[in-house]
Scaffold this motif. Structure first.
Motif, PDB file in Angstrom:
ATOM      1  N   GLY A 105      35.386  31.044  48.546  1.00 47.57           N
ATOM      2  CA  GLY A 105      34.091  31.684  48.678  1.00 47.57           C
ATOM      3  C   GLY A 105      33.354  31.823  47.360  1.00 47.57           C
ATOM      4  N   ILE A 106      32.117  32.260  47.463  1.00 48.74           N
ATOM      5  CA  ILE A 106      31.234  32.466  46.317  1.00 48.74           C
ATOM      6  C   ILE A 106      30.767  33.909  46.342  1.00 48.74           C
ATOM      7  N   SER A 158      28.440  40.394  48.409  1.00 43.22           N
ATOM      8  CA  SER A 158      29.843  40.120  48.114  1.00 43.22           C
ATOM      9  C   SER A 158      30.064  40.278  46.613  1.00 43.22           C
ATOM     10  N   VAL A 159      31.129  40.991  46.255  1.00 46.31           N
ATOM     11  CA  VAL A 159      31.342  41.410  44.871  1.00 46.31           C
ATOM     12  C   VAL A 159      32.775  41.114  44.445  1.00 46.31           C
ATOM     13  N   THR A 160      32.910  40.614  43.231  1.00 49.78           N
ATOM     14  CA  THR A 160      34.208  40.527  42.560  1.00 49.78           C
ATOM     15  C   THR A 160      34.083  41.212  41.210  1.00 49.78           C
ATOM     16  N   ARG A 167      36.070  42.879  45.825  1.00 52.26           N
ATOM     17  CA  ARG A 167      37.394  42.482  45.342  1.00 52.26           C
ATOM     18  C   ARG A 167      37.550  43.032  43.928  1.00 52.26           C
ATOM     19  N   ILE A 168      38.537  43.902  43.711  1.00 47.88           N
ATOM     20  CA  ILE A 168      38.764  44.548  42.432  1.00 47.88           C
ATOM     21  C   ILE A 168      40.042  43.973  41.832  1.00 47.88           C
ATOM     22  N   HIS A 196      36.344  31.253  39.448  1.00 50.34           N
ATOM     23  CA  HIS A 196      35.557  31.885  40.501  1.00 50.34           C
ATOM     24  C   HIS A 196      34.121  31.376  40.389  1.00 50.34           C
ATOM     25  N   LEU A 197      33.435  31.373  41.513  1.00 51.00           N
ATOM     26  CA  LEU A 197      32.018  31.034  41.542  1.00 51.00           C
ATOM     27  C   LEU A 197      31.204  32.251  41.964  1.00 51.00           C
ATOM     28  N   ALA A 198      30.044  32.402  41.337  1.00 56.02           N
ATOM     29  CA  ALA A 198      29.196  33.553  41.669  1.00 56.02           C
ATOM     30  C   ALA A 198      27.736  33.186  41.466  1.00 56.02           C
TER      31      ALA A 198
END
Length: 510
Positions: A4-5, A30-32, A192-193, A222-224
């Motif tokens: 996912g992104i 959506s958060v990382t 996501r922490i 990761h992609l964001a």
């Protein structure tokens, strides 16, 4: 490559990073979030632990910052009545106290009334407190009042020459728990922490950020769509690892605190004025102690671990002794801590004068980069709200009045909640009941469930609570549990620490 992104990828698990994560997740993004150590392991667990407007900032004419912070005090108090509560501050006055202040207000006073050089006159302090009472729409907190100290509990701790003063309101907060509860709420809303995760690099690729991190000994990507640099003292270092034209300067200022056995028998704080123009707080702490702080000292490099130096400890002892009837010594110190404030570098000569305001810098390319410079714990929610709105302008702010986990009750109902906990779990000591309520609020009932007894490791810390912290609050080590999720490190003793470490080790090998 992770699945996912993310809409937003956040660097930094301090109060600003976790506040942004919570706000963004609550808006459906959506958060990382990645943090190189534990949550709140840096500046955000090393504050003076106050939601306050910053009375002394009025001397620097930081009106916008003070007004915003004052407005936030009661908002935040309503969101987290378990981990925060009102406190009254006693500000003693003395004709003998002089100071060498270099604030804009003191310089102006010296020019207009040169005979007042070296003093903050009582009328000047009362005027500042008047503004402090009325700038922020105070409603729940009591107003300022004049005090006659002679023959009172407040005066008993002070030298006899302090005969009068003022009393005003601010709010206490458990800073590290504030961070953890924001992270927990963010995770429950889908964020996501990732703790113990080192940021390595980031670059734009086809309209997205490709972010490289190292976790559990391996690199992953990761992609964001947007990248938020909320790395606190590491914000400039993080920028050097990002392919961007954005650069920024910050000023690293160390604030040190000491903890001594309880100095007086009431629940109010003292706001003390120093002859050097600085101020110092004496704050009731963890029932049996008094917290004294803080200093403002230039800090060298971001990778230099902040500690309360011997000189800073001696300074705080001398500061307090200029007021206290019963003197204290460095041998009375039971614990000390220090944190590095990442302040905006506004060119001020002294660390004390450097602004506590924050700045959000946005590089609005097809893959936005937002960096957070400066800030203070009281304005974290407003900062987070502004940051997410910059990145997602069509989304709606929502956090004002939205309780943190465990905080869905009224402040006035806190004694009744403690009584309910004591009645439901009669095997708990009264001190443990008080600590659990002020740490977990309504979540005490979910944590303990239907248990009729608990296995304790020391100082009221049960294995049931440990399991909760591991599964709900991202704790991993004994230090996480004893010094950030709680302050039981002050109480538990060596045997208790060993028991906790053995329990954690056995759990890992089971």
């Amino acid at each position: 490559m992770s699945d996912g992104i993310s809409d937003i990828f956040i660097l930094g698990g301090g109060v600003n990073g976790c506040g942004i994560a919570r706000d963004a997740a609550g808006r459906g993004l959506s958060v990382t979030l990645v943090e190189q150590n534990d949550l709140a392991s840096g500046t955000s667990s090393a504050s003076t632990k106050l939601f306050h407007g910053g009375l002394r900032y009025l001397e620097y004419f930081e009106v916008r910052l003070v007004r915003e912070a004052l407005k936030e005090r009661e908002v935040l108090l309503g969101m987290m009545p378990h981990i925060s509560w009102p406190m009254r501050f006693v500000l003693p006055l003395s004709r003998q106290m002089r100071f060498d202040g270099d604030t804009p207000a003191s310089k102006l006073l010296a020019r207009l009334m040169p005979w007042m050089r070296g003093r903050r006159p009582g009328w000047m302090i009362r005027l500042g407190l008047f503004f402090y009472d009325h700038m922020g729409g105070r409603q729940a907190l009591p107003a300022t009042q004049a005090l006659a100290l002679e023959g009172t509990a407040e005066g008993a701790a002070l030298e006899a020459r302090f005969e009068r003063g003022f009393e005003y309101s601010d709010v206490w907060v458990d800073d590290a728990r504030l961070v953890c509860l924001n992270a927990r709420d963010a995770a429950e809303r889908g964020a996501r922490i990732l703790t113990r995760t080192q940021f390595v690099a980031a670059e734009r690729v086809e309209g997205l950020w490709r972010i490289t991190v190292e976790r559990q000994g391996r690199q992953e990507q990761h992609l964001a769509r947007a990248l938020v640099n909320a790395a606190g003292p590491w914000v400039a270092l993080a920028l050097s690892q990002i392919k961007t034209d954005m650069r920024g300067q910050i000023r690293l200022v160390r604030g040190s605190h000491i903890v001594v056995p309880k100095l007086y028998d009431h629940d109010k704080c003292y706001f003390l004025q120093g002859e050097d123009g600085r101020i110092c707080f004496l704050i009731p702490y963890e029932e049996g102690f008094t917290l004294i702080g803080t200093t403002d000292a230039e800090h060298g490099a971001v990778d230099e671990t902040p500690v309360a130096t011997a000189a800073e400890q001696a300074y705080l002892i001398a500061f307090a002794n200029a007021y206290l009837r019963k003197k204290i010594a460095t041998s009375d110190i039971v614990w000390s801590y220090a944190g590095v404030r990442p302040l905006q570098d506004d060119g001020q000569a002294s660390a004390s004068a450097a602004t506590r305001d924050y700045e959000l810098r946005l590089e609005a390319d097809d893959a936005p980069l937002l960096s957070v410079f400066g800030g203070k714990i009281t304005t974290y929610r407003k900062l987070a709200e502004a940051a997410v709105t910059m990145l997602a302008p069509d989304s709606r702010p929502w956090t004002r009045g939205a309780a943190l986990p465990g905080g869905g009750f009224e402040l006035a109902d806190k004694p009744a909640l403690a009584a309910q906990v004591a009645a439901r779990y009669p095997f708990l000591e009264a001190r443990t009941v008080r600590r659990l309520v002020r740490s977990y609020g309504l979540d005490v009932f979910e944590m303990l469930g239907d248990c009729e007894a608990v296995e304790t490791l020391g100082a009221g810390l049960s294995t049931r609570e440990v399991e909760w912290l591991l599964s709900h609050e991202f704790a991993q080590s004994a230090e996480d549990i004893l010094w950030r999720r709680s302050k039981l490190g002050l109480h538990i003793g060596a045997e208790g620490v060993a028991a906790l470490e053995a329990y954690l080790a056995a759990r890992q090998t089971a």
